[in-house]
Write an enzyme that holds these catalytic residues in place. Structure first.
Site: not given
Ligand SMILES: O=C(CO)COP(=O)(O)O
Length: 252
Positions: A10-11, A96, A166, A172, A233
């Site tokens: 979910w970040k 990230e 990834e 994204g 995501g």
């Protein structure tokens, strides 16, 4: 035969109330078996999510943790704190975190060791940037990251972890990797595990693809022999979409 695993990341999305609402919807529509289901939520939503998902086969995961058991590390969270909530998985080394929070192969390794010691299943993220891909460095990058993450870890422990490949350029962006390209790199990661930890470990470890996975493209990834699921995501934020991803993973 490796059980497919669909993990939502979910970040930094969803409050406790939003997490509860997701869980209620997911619970009501959760009819797929034979797929491991995980939602990796923000720390603040984990307890609420665990409470709502009690009695279901949807596990919860964190998105990071500190490698020390406790100490003067303001703002950090330890593995035992996560375990107490009922967390089973932890995403480690997401790009990230590598990009914005100084995560390195060395800190990822320390976290993998600590997570395993605490009985958490690490979801270790590896993947190349666009520049690295264009320079033909993809294989070297995922090799270095994979070897780094699992330094000093024994084969039995590695076999029970999850790796997520990834490619950074696919996260994204809506620009997903082709299923064939993703499978090729995942096969490289699996061979690195084989070289280091033996063939039996390589055959057991689950390796997911992540990067713009959607209900519409999940089946194409699952059709590949080395892809064991997805780390998702954006498309994991809506319960119906998450459940469609899970249903799509049975095509394996
Ligand atoms: O980073 C990801 C999952 O960890 C991928 O994110 P998206 O599915 O939103 O591309």
């Amino acid at each position: 035969m490796r059980t497919p695993i669909i993990a939502g990341n979910w970040k930094m999305f969803k409050t406790m109330a939003e997490a509860r609402a997701f869980a209620q919807e997911a619970k009501a529509g959760n009819h797929t078996s034979g797929v491991q289901k995980v939602i990796c939520a923000p720390f603040t939503a984990l307890a609420a999510l665990k409470e709502e998902l009690a009695g279901t086969d949807i596990a919860i995961g964190a998105q990071n943790m500190h490698f020390e058991e406790q100490g003067a590390y303001t703002g950090e969270i330890s593995a035992s704190m996560l375990k107490e909530i009922g967390v089973e998985y932890v995403v480690l080394g997401h790009s990230e975190r590598r990009q914005y929070f100084n995560e390195t192969d060395e800190t990822v390794n320390k976290k993998v060791v600590a997570a395993l010691a605490a009985g958490l299943v690490p979801i270790v993220c590896v993947g190349e940037s666009l520049e690295q891909r264009e320079a033909g460095e993809t294989a070297d990058v995922v090799r270095t990251q994979t070897e780094g993450a699992f330094a000093g870890v024994n084969a039995a422990q590695v076999a029970d972890t999850v790796i997520a490949y990834e490619p950074i350029w696919a996260i994204g962006t809506g620009k997903s990797s082709t299923a064939e390209d993703a499978n090729e790199t995942i096969a490289i990661i699996r061979s690195v595990i084989g070289e280091r930890f033996g063939q039996a470990t390589a055959e057991k470890v689950r390796i997911q693809y992540g990067g713009s996975v959607k209900p519409e493209n999940i089946a194409s990834y699952m059709a590949q022999p080395d892809i064991d699921g997805a780390l998702v995501g954006g498309a994991s934020l809506v319960a119906d979409s998450y459940l469609q991803l899970v249903a799509g993973a049975t095509s394996r």
